[in-house]
Enzyme design. Structure first.
Site, short mmCIF file in Angstrom:
data_model
loop_
_atom_site.label_atom_id
_atom_site.label_comp_id
_atom_site.label_asym_id
_atom_site.label_seq_id
_atom_site.Cartn_x
_atom_site.Cartn_y
_atom_site.Cartn_z
NE ARG A 80 -3.19 2.56 2.79
CZ ARG A 80 -3.18 3.27 3.92
NH1 ARG A 80 -2.63 2.78 5.01
NH2 ARG A 80 -3.72 4.46 3.96
CG HIS A 124 -0.75 9.03 3.88
ND1 HIS A 124 -0.76 7.67 4.12
CD2 HIS A 124 -0.42 9.60 5.06
CE1 HIS A 124 -0.43 7.43 5.38
NE2 HIS A 124 -0.21 8.60 5.97
CD GLU A 169 -4.08 7.46 10.34
OE1 GLU A 169 -3.46 8.50 10.66
OE2 GLU A 169 -3.78 6.34 10.77
CG ASN A 298 -5.07 3.31 9.10
OD1 ASN A 298 -5.33 2.37 8.37
ND2 ASN A 298 -4.61 4.46 8.63
CE1 TYR A 300 0.63 2.53 13.68
CE2 TYR A 300 -1.29 3.85 13.12
CZ TYR A 300 -0.12 3.22 12.74
OH TYR A 300 0.31 3.26 11.44
CD GLU A 376 -1.32 4.07 8.49
OE1 GLU A 376 -1.00 4.39 9.65
OE2 GLU A 376 -1.49 4.87 7.57
#
Length: 507
Positions: A80, A124, A169, A298, A300, A376
C-alpha cells in the site's frame, strides 16, 4: 493465547506493508513536483523535530526498484502506497504532469512483475500548497479538485491496480491540521477543522464516484479510517458522556456520513459552541454516502477518557496525537485523556492488542458484509544496529504477534478481514517527529540510505510465507507485557471494567 500452530490464515490473505509519499519519496523538486503543505510546514522553524523535513526522506523515488525487490524478499503479496498529489497535479488543478504519473506507472509495473498487488491511497496528507493558499480543506472547492485528481490517477493506473483508498486518516488531516495545528498546515481553529472534516467527507464521496467513472468495475474502492477505540476511566455518567462526544468527533464525524449517510445527531449540540454546521448543503450527504467495496482500519492504541474532575490525575494526560497549545477536539475541551495502562512504544502509545479486536468487531457489526482490511498497524521502538550489523527488535515482534493473533481471533469470530498492512515498510520521516521515531520493519541508515531488515521483518516474512505465526523469539531484553483487557461491546465501555476482566484468547 493458544499454541501458534492454531493461529493460521487463509491462503488468499494479503500480507502487506504500507508507506506514504511524503514520508519516503524525497525528490521534492524533481519532474515538476511543487510544494505540498508538508513541505511548507516542515520548513517552518519550530514545527518539526530539529527542523527535519522530507526533501530526501529515504529516497524511494530513486530506489523504488530495490525497495520492491526487498518487499519480494520479505514475501509481501501486497503493498500500500500513496500518490503525491503535487507530483501528479502540481497546482491541484488542470492536466497531469506525465513525469509524475510515470513514476507511479513504473512502481506499479515493478510490483506486478514481482507478484505484489498494489493498493493505492490517493490522499495521505500532502495537499498541494496552492490549494491550501486558496482555502485548503475548509474550502468546499477542494473536494471538487480532489475528484478531478482522483479521476486522473484512476485513469492512469486503474487498468493494473485493483485496490484503491480515497483518503488516509481524514481525522488527522482535519483535526491535527486545522484545530491543534501539530500537523500541516498548522492552523488552529476548531470551526475550520469541522469544515475540513465535512470537505474531506465530500471529497471521499466525489472521489469514489470519479474513480468508478474511469476504472474497470472489478476494482475495489475503500477509505482508511483511524477510528478511535474510546474507553472511559470509570462508569461515571459524566465520563460516559465525555466518551460519547469523543467517539462522535473521532469516529462518527467520518463513518456516519460515509457508511450510513448521516452525521451523528449528538454531534451537532456537542459542537454548537463552535459552529452551526451551515456549511453542510442539501444533497451533500447523498454525495458522500457512496457504496464501498471494503473498509480500511488503522489502529495503534486505545484512547482512555474522562470528564475533567471525575478521576484522580495519576499519570500524564495524553490523546496520543502530539502536544500543542490547542486542542484537536473542538467542543470537548473539558474531556481529559488519560494514559492507558500497560507497556508503551517509543511514541508513548500503550500496547493493547484488545483494542484492535474491539475495532474490527465494531465495524463488523456496523457494516456487516463489508470486507475489512487492516490498512495500518505497527509500533515505533528505539531500534539500533548491533555490532554484527543486525537489528534486533523483539518488542516489535511481540507486538506483531499479539496484534496478528487478535486479527485471526476476530476472523474466527466472524469478521471478514482480508488483509493486514504493517506500518511501515521502512523507517522514514515521521511527520512532526522528524526522523526520531522508527516504525519500519526495515532499518534505514539515513546517512547512507542503506536498508537492513530487522528481526521483525524476518518474522513477518515467515508469517507471510506460511500463513502461521511463529512464537516471538525470546531474547535477553525487556519484552512488553500485554495488558489484561477484554473487547468492549460499545465504544464507551469503562477502561476500568475492561482491565478487570480476562483478555480474549487469539487463535
Amino acid at each position: 493465547m493458544p499454541d501458534s500452530a492454531q493461529v493460521s490464515f487463509p491462503p488468499n490473505f494479503l500480507w502487506g506493508s504500507a508507506t506514504s509519499s511524503y514520508q519516503i519519496e524525497g525528490a521534492v523538486r524533481e519532474d515538476g513536483r511543487t510544494p505540498s503543505i508538508w513541505d511548507t510546514f516542515s520548513h517552518t522553524p519550530g514545527k518539526t523535530h530539529e527542523g527535519e523535513h522530507g526533501d530526501v526522506a529515504v529516497d524511494h523515488y530513486h530506489r523504488y526498484r530495490d525497495d520492491v525487490a526487498l518487499m519480494s524478499d520479505l514475501n509481501l503479496n501486497s503493498y500500500r502506497f500513496s500518490v503525491a498529489w503535487p507530483r501528479v497535479q502540481p497546482t491541484g488543478r488542470g492536466p497531469a504532469v506525465q513525469k509524475g504519473l510515470d513514476f507511479y506507472r513504473r512502481l506499479v509495473d515493478e510490483l506486478l512483475a514481482k507478484g505484489i498487488a498494489p493498493a493505492v491511497t490517493l490522499y495521505h496528507w500532502d495537499l498541494p500548497q496552492e490549494l491550501e493558499d486558496a482555502g485548503g480543506w475548509p474550502a468546499r472547492e477542494t473536494a471538487y479538485r480532489f475528484a478531478e485528481y482522483a479521476a486522473i490517477v484512476g485513469e492512469a493506473l486503474g487498468d493494473r491496480v485493483e485496490r484503491w483508498i480515497t483518503l488516509n486518516e481524514p481525522w488527522c488531516a482535519a483535526f491535527l491540521g486545522y484545530s491543534s495545528g501539530v500537523h500541516a498546515p498548522g492552523r488552529t481553529d476548531g470551526e475550520l477543522a469541522l469544515r475540513a472534516a465535512h470537505t474531506l467527507n465530500l471529497a471521499h464521496g466525489l472521489g469514489t464516484s470519479a474513480l468508478r467513472s474511469v476504472m474497470p468495475a472489478r476494482n475495489q474502492v475503500a477509505v482508511a479510517l483511524n477510528s478511535h477505540v474510546v474507553r472511559t476511566v470509570s462508569d461515571d455518567p459524566r465520563n460516559l458522556e465525555a466518551a460519547r462526544r469523543i467517539d462522535d468527533l473521532a469516529n462518527g464525524v467520518f463513518h456516519g456520513p460515509m457508511l450510513h449517510g448521516a452525521y451523528p445527531e449528538t454531534l451537532f449540540p456537542a459542537t454548537a459552541s463552535v459552529t452551526d454546521w451551515s456549511f453542510v448543503e442539501d444533497g451533500d450527504l447523498k454525495l458522500i454516502h457512496q457504496p464501498l467495496d471494503a473498509l480500511g482500519l488503522n489502529y495503534y492504541t486505545p484512547a482512555t477518557v474522562g470528564h475533567a474532575g471525575t478521576a484522580p490525575e495519576d499519570g500524564p494526560a495524553t490523546d496520543a496525537h502530539g502536544t500543542g497549545d490547542f486542542s484537536p477536539w473542538p467542543g470537548a475541551e473539558d474531556v481529559v485523556f488519560h494514559q492507558s495502562p500497560g507497556d508503551q512504544t517509543a511514541m508513548g502509545w500503550t500496547v493493547d492488542h484488545t483494542g484492535l479486536y474491539d475495532l474490527i468487531m465494531r465495524y463488523q457489526r456496523e457494516v456487516p458484509g463489508l470486507p475489512i482490511y487492516i490498512t495500518e498497524n505497527g509500533a515505533a521502538y528505539d531500534d539500533v544496529k548491533d555490532v554484527d550489523g543486525q537489528v534486533r527488535d523483539p518488542e516489535r515482534v511481540a507486538y506483531l504477534h499479539s496484534h496478528l493473533s487478535t486479527v485471526r481471533q476476530a476472523m474466527a469470530d466472524g469478521a471478514d478481514v482480508r488483509g493486514y498492512y504493517l506500518w511501515s515498510l521502512l523507517d522514514n520521516f515521521e511527520w512532526a517527529y522528524g526522523y526520531s521515531k522508527r516504525f519500519g520493519m526495515v532499518y534505514v541508515d539515513y546517512a547512507t540510505q542503506e536498508r537492513t531488515p530487522k528481526a521483525s521483518a524476518l518474522w513477518y516474512a515467515q508469517a507471510a510465507r506460511t500463513g502461521t505465526l511463529a512464537d516471538p523469539v525470546v531474547e535477553p531484553v525487556a519484552v512488553p507485557v500485554e495488558p489484561a483487557a477484554v473487547p468492549v461491546e460499545i465504544a464507551v465501555e469503562p477502561a476500568a471494567k475492561a482491565a478487570a476482566e480476562p483478555a480474549a484468547d487469539a487463535g
